[in-house]
Design a protein around this motif. Structure first.
Motif, PDB file in Angstrom:
ATOM      1  N   ALA A   1       0.801  -1.245  -0.045  1.00  0.00           N
ATOM      2  CA  ALA A   1      -0.222  -0.140  -0.184  1.00  0.00           C
ATOM      3  C   ALA A   1       0.697   1.371  -0.101  1.00  0.00           C
ATOM      4  O   ALA A   1       0.245   2.397  -0.445  1.00  0.00           O
ATOM      5  CB  ALA A   1      -1.008   0.137   1.117  1.00  0.00           C
ATOM      6  N   VAL A   2       2.009   1.223   0.438  1.00  0.00           N
ATOM      7  CA  VAL A   2       2.878   2.339   0.474  1.00  0.00           C
ATOM      8  C   VAL A   2       3.918   2.693  -0.916  1.00  0.00           C
ATOM      9  O   VAL A   2       4.643   3.664  -0.665  1.00  0.00           O
ATOM     10  CB  VAL A   2       3.710   2.337   1.975  1.00  0.00           C
ATOM     11  N   THR A   3       3.482   1.787  -1.841  1.00  0.00           N
ATOM     12  CA  THR A   3       4.389   2.080  -2.892  1.00  0.00           C
ATOM     13  C   THR A   3       3.995   3.343  -3.794  1.00  0.00           C
ATOM     14  O   THR A   3       3.326   4.047  -3.707  1.00  0.00           O
ATOM     15  CB  THR A   3       3.769   0.815  -3.886  1.00  0.00           C
ATOM     16  N   PRO A   4       5.091   4.091  -3.894  1.00  0.00           N
ATOM     17  CA  PRO A   4       5.181   5.289  -4.446  1.00  0.00           C
ATOM     18  C   PRO A   4       4.457   5.570  -5.803  1.00  0.00           C
ATOM     19  O   PRO A   4       4.436   4.264  -6.461  1.00  0.00           O
ATOM     20  CB  PRO A   4       6.443   5.912  -4.644  1.00  0.00           C
ATOM     21  N   ARG A   5       4.032   6.416  -6.421  1.00  0.00           N
ATOM     22  CA  ARG A   5       3.449   6.502  -7.510  1.00  0.00           C
ATOM     23  C   ARG A   5       4.343   7.503  -8.619  1.00  0.00           C
ATOM     24  O   ARG A   5       4.617   8.596  -8.110  1.00  0.00           O
ATOM     25  CB  ARG A   5       1.999   7.021  -7.574  1.00  0.00           C
ATOM     26  N   LEU A   6       4.246   7.252  -9.834  1.00  0.00           N
ATOM     27  CA  LEU A   6       4.667   8.163 -10.727  1.00  0.00           C
ATOM     28  C   LEU A   6       4.080   8.399 -11.763  1.00  0.00           C
ATOM     29  O   LEU A   6       3.042   7.727 -12.237  1.00  0.00           O
ATOM     30  CB  LEU A   6       6.132   7.960 -11.294  1.00  0.00           C
ATOM     31  N   ASP A   7       4.190   9.719 -12.585  1.00  0.00           N
ATOM     32  CA  ASP A   7       3.294   9.827 -13.771  1.00  0.00           C
ATOM     33  C   ASP A   7       3.947   9.189 -14.878  1.00  0.00           C
ATOM     34  O   ASP A   7       5.132   9.551 -15.331  1.00  0.00           O
ATOM     35  CB  ASP A   7       3.419  11.453 -13.871  1.00  0.00           C
ATOM     36  N   PRO A   8       3.275   8.472 -15.587  1.00  0.00           N
ATOM     37  CA  PRO A   8       3.611   7.659 -16.457  1.00  0.00           C
ATOM     38  C   PRO A   8       4.137   8.467 -17.817  1.00  0.00           C
ATOM     39  O   PRO A   8       4.983   8.096 -18.647  1.00  0.00           O
ATOM     40  CB  PRO A   8       2.413   6.826 -16.898  1.00  0.00           C
ATOM     41  N   SER A   9       3.380   9.607 -18.019  1.00  0.00           N
ATOM     42  CA  SER A   9       3.917  10.341 -19.118  1.00  0.00           C
ATOM     43  C   SER A   9       5.117  11.088 -18.923  1.00  0.00           C
ATOM     44  O   SER A   9       5.873  11.311 -19.939  1.00  0.00           O
ATOM     45  CB  SER A   9       3.003  11.589 -19.192  1.00  0.00           C
ATOM     46  N   HIS A  10       5.863  11.073 -17.734  1.00  0.00           N
ATOM     47  CA  HIS A  10       7.043  11.611 -17.704  1.00  0.00           C
ATOM     48  C   HIS A  10       8.155  10.229 -17.037  1.00  0.00           C
ATOM     49  O   HIS A  10       9.510  10.401 -17.731  1.00  0.00           O
ATOM     50  CB  HIS A  10       7.238  12.394 -16.447  1.00  0.00           C
ATOM     51  N   HIS A  11       7.647   9.310 -16.847  1.00  0.00           N
ATOM     52  CA  HIS A  11       8.770   8.205 -16.267  1.00  0.00           C
ATOM     53  C   HIS A  11       8.403   6.740 -16.868  1.00  0.00           C
ATOM     54  O   HIS A  11       8.983   5.898 -16.341  1.00  0.00           O
ATOM     55  CB  HIS A  11       8.552   8.123 -14.588  1.00  0.00           C
ATOM     56  N   ASP A  12       7.676   6.796 -17.789  1.00  0.00           N
ATOM     57  CA  ASP A  12       7.359   5.682 -18.546  1.00  0.00           C
ATOM     58  C   ASP A  12       7.573   5.991 -20.217  1.00  0.00           C
ATOM     59  O   ASP A  12       7.867   4.941 -20.798  1.00  0.00           O
ATOM     60  CB  ASP A  12       6.254   4.855 -18.350  1.00  0.00           C
ATOM     61  N   ALA A  13       7.028   6.921 -20.643  1.00  0.00           N
ATOM     62  CA  ALA A  13       7.088   7.163 -21.914  1.00  0.00           C
ATOM     63  C   ALA A  13       8.362   7.760 -22.630  1.00  0.00           C
ATOM     64  O   ALA A  13       9.255   8.084 -21.441  1.00  0.00           O
ATOM     65  CB  ALA A  13       5.813   8.198 -22.294  1.00  0.00           C
ATOM     66  N   TRP A  14       8.461   8.310 -23.730  1.00  0.00           N
ATOM     67  CA  TRP A  14       9.838   8.949 -24.077  1.00  0.00           C
ATOM     68  C   TRP A  14       9.828  10.145 -23.524  1.00  0.00           C
ATOM     69  O   TRP A  14       8.717  11.145 -23.157  1.00  0.00           O
ATOM     70  CB  TRP A  14       9.845   8.950 -25.790  1.00  0.00           C
ATOM     71  N   PRO A  15      10.855  10.819 -22.954  1.00  0.00           N
ATOM     72  CA  PRO A  15      10.953  12.381 -22.636  1.00  0.00           C
ATOM     73  C   PRO A  15      10.624  13.297 -23.410  1.00  0.00           C
ATOM     74  O   PRO A  15      10.769  13.088 -24.818  1.00  0.00           O
ATOM     75  CB  PRO A  15      12.548  12.322 -21.957  1.00  0.00           C
ATOM     76  N   ASP A  16       9.965  14.386 -22.926  1.00  0.00           N
ATOM     77  CA  ASP A  16       9.781  15.390 -23.511  1.00  0.00           C
ATOM     78  C   ASP A  16      11.045  16.069 -24.528  1.00  0.00           C
ATOM     79  O   ASP A  16      12.099  16.159 -23.763  1.00  0.00           O
ATOM     80  CB  ASP A  16       9.168  16.491 -22.713  1.00  0.00           C
ATOM     81  N   VAL A  17      10.631  16.681 -25.718  1.00  0.00           N
ATOM     82  CA  VAL A  17      11.729  17.235 -26.319  1.00  0.00           C
ATOM     83  C   VAL A  17      12.047  18.614 -25.828  1.00  0.00           C
ATOM     84  O   VAL A  17      10.957  19.389 -25.816  1.00  0.00           O
ATOM     85  CB  VAL A  17      11.468  17.111 -27.857  1.00  0.00           C
ATOM     86  N   PRO A  18      13.362  19.056 -25.642  1.00  0.00           N
ATOM     87  CA  PRO A  18      13.502  20.374 -25.069  1.00  0.00           C
ATOM     88  C   PRO A  18      13.177  21.483 -26.082  1.00  0.00           C
ATOM     89  O   PRO A  18      13.388  21.188 -27.144  1.00  0.00           O
ATOM     90  CB  PRO A  18      15.097  20.427 -24.884  1.00  0.00           C
ATOM     91  N   VAL A  19      12.560  22.431 -25.545  1.00  0.00           N
ATOM     92  CA  VAL A  19      12.213  23.373 -26.305  1.00  0.00           C
ATOM     93  C   VAL A  19      13.217  24.408 -26.800  1.00  0.00           C
ATOM     94  O   VAL A  19      13.609  24.960 -25.871  1.00  0.00           O
ATOM     95  CB  VAL A  19      10.862  23.993 -25.710  1.00  0.00           C
ATOM     96  N   ARG A  20      13.397  24.645 -28.018  1.00  0.00           N
ATOM     97  CA  ARG A  20      14.495  25.931 -28.137  1.00  0.00           C
ATOM     98  C   ARG A  20      14.034  26.767 -29.365  1.00  0.00           C
ATOM     99  O   ARG A  20      13.691  26.353 -30.396  1.00  0.00           O
ATOM    100  CB  ARG A  20      15.622  25.054 -28.893  1.00  0.00           C
ATOM    101  N   GLY A  21      13.877  27.943 -28.977  1.00  0.00           N
ATOM    102  CA  GLY A  21      13.358  29.044 -29.908  1.00  0.00           C
ATOM    103  C   GLY A  21      12.103  29.291 -30.108  1.00  0.00           C
ATOM    104  O   GLY A  21      11.201  28.453 -29.823  1.00  0.00           O
ATOM    105  N   PHE A  22      11.672  30.569 -30.398  1.00  0.00           N
ATOM    106  CA  PHE A  22      10.249  30.700 -30.437  1.00  0.00           C
ATOM    107  C   PHE A  22       9.417  29.889 -31.610  1.00  0.00           C
ATOM    108  O   PHE A  22       8.531  29.441 -31.142  1.00  0.00           O
ATOM    109  CB  PHE A  22       9.963  32.062 -31.144  1.00  0.00           C
ATOM    110  N   GLY A  23      10.010  29.571 -32.749  1.00  0.00           N
ATOM    111  CA  GLY A  23       9.504  28.881 -33.626  1.00  0.00           C
ATOM    112  C   GLY A  23       9.185  27.324 -33.074  1.00  0.00           C
ATOM    113  O   GLY A  23       8.092  26.782 -33.292  1.00  0.00           O
TER     114      GLY A  23
END
Length: 280
Positions: free
Chosen positions: A242-264
């Motif tokens: 019951a005390v198992t931590p939880r993580l957001d799958p969108s950050h810690h199971d899927a591919w990481p977000d692409v860093p944003v560079r520049g206005f375009g």
């Protein structure tokens, strides 16, 4: 071996390995990690586990307060049996610190995360070497991965490490099945989220006497995450699960977000988010 997470000067520390110090120095004599300007010497091994268990090696020095295992568990055919062996020499409320490779950023990139069934099956059969299934999956899918490129979003389809992987995988798997050959393999594969899901199951089943006390997910531009298991054999499996931590799958199971560079780039990602609900 030569870059321990805990140093002798940090306290009363014993180093364990499958081979003696002399054997390890001979085995890795030409390896870049122990030779050259940036190399560090192999530490003196106190407990040689090649022909004995950790409990046998420790003898009257057990029980211990903590155990650190860095990039070890994934090589173990039966992780649940191994964790029970460690629990046997650990004090109640003692902890195991695990450093675990995140498959998204290593040569396990193309492999599917291990399941509860994988761990339970190999535990019930008492596996002592990598099975034909584990060997075939590893050899057939191992990839040449640039972790920095994966984090940057410029690599999503790494190529194979060597040619003829499929036929090599079958040959290695046959050798295991027919002759009991040993093949060094990542027997299990995880992301931070998949690790929590599988080990919550095995804890609830009462197969290991631990709770997951803490998880440090994979940090950007690294390849591993850290787990703290606490021995609580007096608590029920349900309480420990019951005390198992939880993580957001969108950050810690899927591919990481692409860093944003520049206005375009930011505008492109904003439009994609509006259309699809995701920047992927």
């Amino acid at each position: 071996m030569n870059r321990p997470l805990i140093r002798r000067e940090d306290g009363e520390v014993l180093y364990a390995d499958h081979r003696s110090t002399e054997d390890l120095r001979a085995k890795y004599a030409g390896h870049s990690s122990v030779v050259g300007a940036q190399a560090q010497p192999i530490v003196d091994v106190d407990l040689v586990l090649e022909h004995q268990s950790l409990a046998e090696s420790l003898g009257p020095r057990a029980p211990v307060d903590y155990i650190v295992a860095s990039h070890v568990m994934e090589h173990i055919p039966d992780p649940l049996g191994w964790l029970n062996d460690l629990a046997a020499v650990l004090r109640e409320d003692g902890v195991i610190f695990l450093a675990v490779p995140d498959k998204r950023f290593t040569f396990d990139f193309h492999r599917k995360p291990s399941t509860t069934a994988d761990l339970v099956g190999h535990h019930l059969t008492g596996a002592t070497i990598a099975s034909p299934i584990q060997v075939f999956d590893y050899v057939s899918r191992v990839a040449e991965v640039d972790a920095a490129a994966v984090w940057a979003g410029t690599e999503r389809a790494p190529g194979p490490i060597f040619e003829g992987q499929l036929s090599r995988a079958l040959a290695d798997a046959r050798s295991v099945a027919e002759h009991g050959s040993y093949v060094d393999t990542h027997c299990t594969v995880y992301t931070p989220v998949s690790f929590l899901a599988v080990f919550r199951d095995v804890i609830e089943l009462g197969l290991i006497p631990f709770e997951i006390a803490r998880i440090e997910p994979t940090q950007r531009n690294t390849i591993e995450f850290y787990v703290t298991l606490r021995k609580r054999s007096a608590a029920s499996p349900a309480e420990r699960a019951a005390v198992t931590p939880r993580l957001d799958p969108s950050h810690h199971d899927a591919w990481p977000d692409v860093p944003v560079r520049g206005f375009g780039r930011r505008l492109t990602l904003a439009l994609r988010m509006l259309r699809k609900g995701s920047i992927r």
